[in-house]
Design an enzyme around this catalytic site. Structure first.
Site, PDB file in Angstrom:
ATOM      1  N   GLN A 141     105.627  57.308 -46.306  1.00 36.23           N
ATOM      2  CA  GLN A 141     104.202  57.496 -46.777  1.00 36.23           C
ATOM      3  C   GLN A 141     103.989  58.825 -46.120  1.00 36.23           C
ATOM      4  O   GLN A 141     103.147  59.672 -46.906  1.00 36.23           O
ATOM      5  CB  GLN A 141     103.297  56.356 -46.116  1.00 36.23           C
ATOM      6  CG  GLN A 141     102.013  56.629 -46.452  1.00 36.23           C
ATOM      7  CD  GLN A 141     101.038  55.559 -46.040  1.00 36.23           C
ATOM      8  OE1 GLN A 141     100.881  54.684 -46.627  1.00 36.23           O
ATOM      9  NE2 GLN A 141     100.073  55.722 -45.324  1.00 36.23           N
ATOM     10  N   ASP A 177     101.216  48.530 -25.283  1.00 33.27           N
ATOM     11  CA  ASP A 177     100.291  48.339 -26.448  1.00 33.27           C
ATOM     12  C   ASP A 177      98.845  47.600 -26.320  1.00 33.27           C
ATOM     13  O   ASP A 177      98.886  47.026 -25.154  1.00 33.27           O
ATOM     14  CB  ASP A 177     100.854  47.704 -27.513  1.00 33.27           C
ATOM     15  CG  ASP A 177     100.070  47.495 -29.010  1.00 33.27           C
ATOM     16  OD1 ASP A 177     100.132  48.631 -29.651  1.00 33.27           O
ATOM     17  OD2 ASP A 177      99.269  46.731 -29.180  1.00 33.27           O
ATOM     18  N   GLU A 217      97.765  60.302 -41.511  1.00 32.81           N
ATOM     19  CA  GLU A 217      98.603  60.917 -42.353  1.00 32.81           C
ATOM     20  C   GLU A 217      98.131  61.724 -43.486  1.00 32.81           C
ATOM     21  O   GLU A 217      98.646  62.620 -43.897  1.00 32.81           O
ATOM     22  CB  GLU A 217      99.649  59.879 -42.732  1.00 32.81           C
ATOM     23  CG  GLU A 217     100.590  59.260 -41.779  1.00 32.81           C
ATOM     24  CD  GLU A 217     101.155  57.857 -41.936  1.00 32.81           C
ATOM     25  OE1 GLU A 217     101.776  57.321 -41.008  1.00 32.81           O
ATOM     26  OE2 GLU A 217     101.078  57.347 -43.189  1.00 32.81           O
ATOM     27  N   HIS A 239      93.657  51.413 -47.503  1.00 38.18           N
ATOM     28  CA  HIS A 239      92.826  50.364 -46.763  1.00 38.18           C
ATOM     29  C   HIS A 239      91.997  51.150 -45.592  1.00 38.18           C
ATOM     30  O   HIS A 239      91.168  50.407 -44.728  1.00 38.18           O
ATOM     31  CB  HIS A 239      93.308  49.325 -46.342  1.00 38.18           C
ATOM     32  CG  HIS A 239      94.447  49.603 -45.356  1.00 38.18           C
ATOM     33  ND1 HIS A 239      95.437  50.846 -45.555  1.00 38.18           N
ATOM     34  CD2 HIS A 239      95.171  48.973 -44.400  1.00 38.18           C
ATOM     35  CE1 HIS A 239      96.226  50.794 -44.718  1.00 38.18           C
ATOM     36  NE2 HIS A 239      96.234  49.702 -43.776  1.00 38.18           N
ATOM     37  N   TRP A 291      94.641  53.136 -39.523  1.00 38.58           N
ATOM     38  CA  TRP A 291      94.204  54.389 -38.829  1.00 38.58           C
ATOM     39  C   TRP A 291      95.506  55.407 -38.918  1.00 38.58           C
ATOM     40  O   TRP A 291      95.235  56.417 -38.964  1.00 38.58           O
ATOM     41  CB  TRP A 291      94.135  54.166 -37.376  1.00 38.58           C
ATOM     42  CG  TRP A 291      93.471  55.394 -36.796  1.00 38.58           C
ATOM     43  CD1 TRP A 291      94.246  55.978 -35.734  1.00 38.58           C
ATOM     44  CD2 TRP A 291      92.441  56.077 -37.079  1.00 38.58           C
ATOM     45  NE1 TRP A 291      93.409  57.444 -35.335  1.00 38.58           N
ATOM     46  CE2 TRP A 291      92.447  57.499 -36.153  1.00 38.58           C
ATOM     47  CE3 TRP A 291      91.471  55.912 -38.029  1.00 38.58           C
ATOM     48  CZ2 TRP A 291      91.206  58.231 -36.243  1.00 38.58           C
ATOM     49  CZ3 TRP A 291      90.373  57.027 -38.051  1.00 38.58           C
ATOM     50  CH2 TRP A 291      90.324  58.159 -37.351  1.00 38.58           C
ATOM     51  N   ASN A 292      96.864  54.904 -39.041  1.00 40.21           N
ATOM     52  CA  ASN A 292      97.859  55.798 -39.121  1.00 40.21           C
ATOM     53  C   ASN A 292      97.759  56.265 -40.606  1.00 40.21           C
ATOM     54  O   ASN A 292      98.025  57.664 -40.690  1.00 40.21           O
ATOM     55  CB  ASN A 292      99.047  54.875 -39.063  1.00 40.21           C
ATOM     56  CG  ASN A 292      99.559  54.290 -37.736  1.00 40.21           C
ATOM     57  OD1 ASN A 292      99.886  54.973 -36.881  1.00 40.21           O
ATOM     58  ND2 ASN A 292      99.389  53.180 -37.560  1.00 40.21           N
ATOM     59  N   ASP A 327      90.198  46.108 -38.249  1.00 38.68           N
ATOM     60  CA  ASP A 327      89.443  47.318 -37.845  1.00 38.68           C
ATOM     61  C   ASP A 327      89.249  48.530 -39.079  1.00 38.68           C
ATOM     62  O   ASP A 327      88.891  49.685 -38.806  1.00 38.68           O
ATOM     63  CB  ASP A 327      90.422  48.094 -36.633  1.00 38.68           C
ATOM     64  CG  ASP A 327      91.697  48.422 -37.142  1.00 38.68           C
ATOM     65  OD1 ASP A 327      92.037  47.682 -38.290  1.00 38.68           O
ATOM     66  OD2 ASP A 327      92.514  48.970 -36.536  1.00 38.68           O
ATOM     67  N   HIS A 358     101.042  49.065 -35.308  1.00 39.57           N
ATOM     68  CA  HIS A 358     101.148  49.222 -33.858  1.00 39.57           C
ATOM     69  C   HIS A 358     102.461  49.837 -33.574  1.00 39.57           C
ATOM     70  O   HIS A 358     102.466  50.661 -32.396  1.00 39.57           O
ATOM     71  CB  HIS A 358     100.936  47.924 -33.152  1.00 39.57           C
ATOM     72  CG  HIS A 358      99.631  47.504 -33.392  1.00 39.57           C
ATOM     73  ND1 HIS A 358      98.923  47.372 -32.085  1.00 39.57           N
ATOM     74  CD2 HIS A 358      99.059  46.987 -34.345  1.00 39.57           C
ATOM     75  CE1 HIS A 358      97.752  46.766 -32.582  1.00 39.57           C
ATOM     76  NE2 HIS A 358      97.528  46.552 -33.887  1.00 39.57           N
TER      77      HIS A 358
HETATM   78  N1  UDP Z   1     104.036  52.578 -44.239  1.00 38.23           N
HETATM   79  C1  UDP Z   1     105.140  53.266 -44.737  1.00 38.23           C
HETATM   80  N2  UDP Z   1     105.638  52.921 -45.943  1.00 38.23           N
HETATM   81  C2  UDP Z   1     105.174  51.701 -46.552  1.00 38.23           C
HETATM   82  C3  UDP Z   1     104.123  50.967 -45.854  1.00 38.23           C
HETATM   83  C4  UDP Z   1     103.462  51.621 -44.566  1.00 38.23           C
HETATM   84  O1  UDP Z   1     105.457  54.439 -44.174  1.00 38.23           O
HETATM   85  O2  UDP Z   1     105.860  51.399 -47.549  1.00 38.23           O
HETATM   86  C5  UDP Z   1     103.605  53.245 -42.830  1.00 38.23           C
HETATM   87  C6  UDP Z   1     102.307  54.073 -43.147  1.00 38.23           C
HETATM   88  O3  UDP Z   1     102.612  55.286 -43.432  1.00 38.23           O
HETATM   89  C7  UDP Z   1     101.558  53.854 -41.644  1.00 38.23           C
HETATM   90  C8  UDP Z   1     102.028  52.687 -41.165  1.00 38.23           C
HETATM   91  O4  UDP Z   1     102.944  52.090 -41.977  1.00 38.23           O
HETATM   92  O5  UDP Z   1     102.156  55.046 -40.623  1.00 38.23           O
HETATM   93  C9  UDP Z   1     100.770  51.556 -41.521  1.00 38.23           C
HETATM   94  O6  UDP Z   1     100.026  51.617 -40.460  1.00 38.23           O
HETATM   95  P1  UDP Z   1      98.526  51.632 -40.783  1.00 38.23           P
HETATM   96  O7  UDP Z   1      97.610  51.985 -39.661  1.00 38.23           O
HETATM   97  O8  UDP Z   1      98.065  52.606 -42.017  1.00 38.23           O
HETATM   98  O9  UDP Z   1      98.113  50.256 -41.434  1.00 38.23           O
HETATM   99  P2  UDP Z   1      98.599  48.802 -41.217  1.00 38.23           P
HETATM  100  O10 UDP Z   1      99.819  48.442 -41.958  1.00 38.23           O
HETATM  101  O11 UDP Z   1      98.747  48.866 -39.593  1.00 38.23           O
HETATM  102  O12 UDP Z   1      97.374  47.825 -41.798  1.00 38.23           O
HETATM  103  C1  G50 Z   2      94.560  44.500 -36.107  1.00 35.31           C
HETATM  104  C2  G50 Z   2      93.678  43.809 -36.857  1.00 35.31           C
HETATM  105  C3  G50 Z   2      92.262  43.847 -36.497  1.00 35.31           C
HETATM  106  C4  G50 Z   2      92.073  44.464 -35.598  1.00 35.31           C
HETATM  107  C5  G50 Z   2      93.087  45.493 -34.997  1.00 35.31           C
HETATM  108  C6  G50 Z   2      94.281  45.588 -35.443  1.00 35.31           C
HETATM  109  C7  G50 Z   2      92.488  46.509 -34.024  1.00 35.31           C
HETATM  110  C8  G50 Z   2      93.337  47.472 -33.396  1.00 35.31           C
HETATM  111  C9  G50 Z   2      93.068  47.470 -31.705  1.00 35.31           C
HETATM  112  O1  G50 Z   2      95.185  46.168 -34.896  1.00 35.31           O
HETATM  113  O2  G50 Z   2      91.311  46.815 -33.764  1.00 35.31           O
HETATM  114  C10 G50 Z   2      93.196  46.355 -30.976  1.00 35.31           C
HETATM  115  C11 G50 Z   2      93.896  44.996 -31.439  1.00 35.31           C
HETATM  116  C12 G50 Z   2      93.876  44.194 -30.719  1.00 35.31           C
HETATM  117  C13 G50 Z   2      93.352  43.931 -29.681  1.00 35.31           C
HETATM  118  C14 G50 Z   2      92.396  45.039 -28.994  1.00 35.31           C
HETATM  119  C15 G50 Z   2      92.338  46.076 -29.833  1.00 35.31           C
HETATM  120  O3  G50 Z   2      93.428  42.810 -28.574  1.00 35.31           O
HETATM  121  O4  G50 Z   2      93.912  42.539 -37.672  1.00 35.31           O
HETATM  122  O5  G50 Z   2      90.585  44.932 -35.329  1.00 35.31           O
END
Ligand code: UDP
Ligand code: G50
Length: 474
Positions: free
Chosen positions: A353, A126, A376, A368, A371-372, A392, A29
């Site tokens: 990353q 957010d 990327e 996984h 979305w980021n 998500d 986020h």
């Molecule tokens: N990321 C990174 N280095 C790490 C772990 C994560 O740069 O060692 C960054 C990754 O590039 C991405 C973000 O952290 O921009 C993770 O966001 P993402 O939506 O992919 O997954 P989440 O961690 O929210 O499940």
């Molecule tokens: C984290 C998660 C489950 C999940 C999401 C996460 C999203 C992102 C959008 O970020 O879907 C979102 C998050 C919270 C919210 C509304 C929208 O209240 O573990 O689904």
């Protein structure tokens, strides 16, 4: 109430709009916030960022520090949260708890922000805080309020439509497949698991936020037209829900400031990648908050070994980084690190990353589908093999596949499911996707589309211009 603490003021442009960002928690986020703030800072806009300390993770603290160091003109507004009794939510995810704390403290933002100088003109918050923050910003402060959505626009369509779905479903709110008008049908199994339970903390926040969406002044989306055309059009056309606010597609958002921990020195993953042949390395990472089980980690290790590819593996064993104290050799089992020495690099440290995915040595990304990470991979033109873990991720995987970034292993297990994917299967799949020229050609095209979108005159460029013009017209 004391005025906001101004930690760095600097020169201000008279008349520039003053935009206050209210981010949430979790790197997935925060990154879109940091990246959007960096992009906006080149547009003659005054910026403040509401910051809660301590952060949940070390990675968050490091990256907040990097932002304020790199952009000293940005002001920090310290926000103290009310205490939250975590024992009322046994077993809850630490990020959901932080979101809840922020939501329950949101009423303190009104007086805090009312005292800001120069006076503010707009708030960007957010999505996790949307339903709490919008009324304060709009009804108390009489300012515009935009939502920065950190996940896919496809996921936004689910979030926007879900309250309507629940109201029409049945009195017990039993969740089944959800057919989002103009987008697609999501099977029950594809939805975030938490949504199966209406009493789950995440579900309550998600539904409340979704119900609040139409009161927002607009949405900032980390996507681009060519990646999610249906979901963008469905929201804009009012198909998902009537009167959805304007959406600005501002992705792919990119970092311009590395954190201290990301600098590439000798022995770093980047230096190691420099020595590997083009497209030879499988990059494995499941984001910041997926704790893969020990048994599954060992199968991934077996799969990497069986594939014979070079690999870079960012391995996390806990949801919160500062709790990750195990030794890699204990996690990976006897001899793995020795047997793969030189061919593979495993690290528990934070890696840059974005830089990894832009490195020519990387040929495949086992991810996984956070979305980021998807964005990327698209920017780097690296095919993504999606193994969704939770939340998500499945919904993102559907968007990632139709957008042309990669392939999705639909039958591989979720977190919490008592079913292992074998090393043999993982190894075979890695070989198959690494050799798939069609997948590679598609993501190369997506990469071009992403570059076109941000170039002068492209869809993202124009969206950003429109948004800045809207801020300045306020
Ligand atoms: N990321 C990174 N280095 C790490 C772990 C994560 O740069 O060692 C960054 C990754 O590039 C991405 C973000 O952290 O921009 C993770 O966001 P993402 O939506 O992919 O997954 P989440 O961690 O929210 O499940
Ligand atoms: C984290 C998660 C489950 C999940 C999401 C996460 C999203 C992102 C959008 O970020 O879907 C979102 C998050 C919270 C919210 C509304 C929208 O209240 O573990 O689904």
């Amino acid at each position: 109430m004391a005025p906001p603490e101004m930690l760095s003021s600097g020169e201000q442009d008279r008349g520039a709009p003053h935009v206050v960002f209210i981010p949430s928690a979790g790197m997935g986020h925060l990154f879109p916030f940091f990246r959007f703030i960096t992009a906006l800072s080149s547009h003659d806009v005054d910026i403040s960022v509401v910051t809660v300390l301590p952060t949940v993770t070390t990675a968050e603290a490091d990256h907040f520090a990097a932002l304020f160091t790199a952009l000293p003109r940005i002001r920090r507004i310290n926000f103290n949260l009310l205490p939250l009794d975590a024992s009322a939510f046994p077993g809850a995810d630490p990020f959901f708890l932080r979101w809840e704390s922020l939501r329950r403290s949101a009423h303190l933002l009104g007086p805090l922000l009312a005292g800001a100088t120069p006076s503010m003109s707009a708030v960007i918050t957010d999505v996790t805080l949307a339903s709490q923050v919008i009324p304060i910003v709009k009804d108390e402060l009489h300012l515009s309020c935009h939502i920065l959505f950190p996940s896919s626009t496809t996921m936004l369509s689910v979030c926007a439509y879900f309250p309507t779905y629940l109201d029409g479903a049945n009195a017990d709110h039993v969740v089944s497949d959800v057919d989002v008008p103009g987008v697609r049908r999501f099977t029950k199994a594809t939805l975030p698991q938490a949504l199966h339970d209406p009493n789950n903390l995440f579900t309550k926040q998600f539904v409340a936020n979704g119900r609040g969406f139409t009161k927002a002044d607009g949405f900032l989306l980390n996507t681009f037209e060519a990646l999610e055309p249906e979901a963008i059009a469905a929201l804009r056309g009012g198909k998902v829900i009537p009167c959805f606010p304007p959406v600005f597609t501002v992705g792919p958002l990119k970092s311009m400031i590395p954190a201290e921990s990301e600098k590439a020195g000798a022995g770093s993953p980047m230096a190691w990648l420099d020595e590997q042949p083009a497209r030879s390395v499988v990059y494995v990472a499941f984001g910041n908050r997926c704790a893969v089980t020990l048994d599954q980690i060992r199968e991934i290790a077996a799969g990497l070994e069986a594939s014979s590819f070079r690999f870079l593996w960012v391995l996390k064993t806990t949801v919160v980084d500062r709790e990750d104290t195990v030794e890699l050799k204990d996690v990976l089992g006897d001899g793995f690190l020795e047997r793969t020495q030189g061919r593979g690099l495993v690290t528990k440290a934070w890696v840059d990353q974005e830089a990894v995915l832009n490195h020519p040595a990387v040929g495949l990304f086992l991810s996984h589908s956070g979305w980021n990470s998807v964005l990327e991979a698209a920017v780097g033109g690296v095919p993504l093999l999606a193994w969704p873990r939770l939340g998500d991720h499945h919904v993102n995987a559907t968007a990632m596949v139709s957008g042309g970034v990669g392939v999705w292993m639909e039958h591989w297990s979720w977190d919490g499911e008592d079913r292992l994917v074998s090393g043999e299967e993982i190894g075979e799949k890695l070989k198959e996707v690494m050799a798939d020229e069609t997948v590679r050609a598609r993501v190369a095209k997506v990469r071009e589309e992403a570059a076109k979108a941000v170039d002068e005159g492209g869809s993202t460029y124009r969206s950003m211009q429109e948004f800045v013009a809207k801020l300045k017209a306020n």
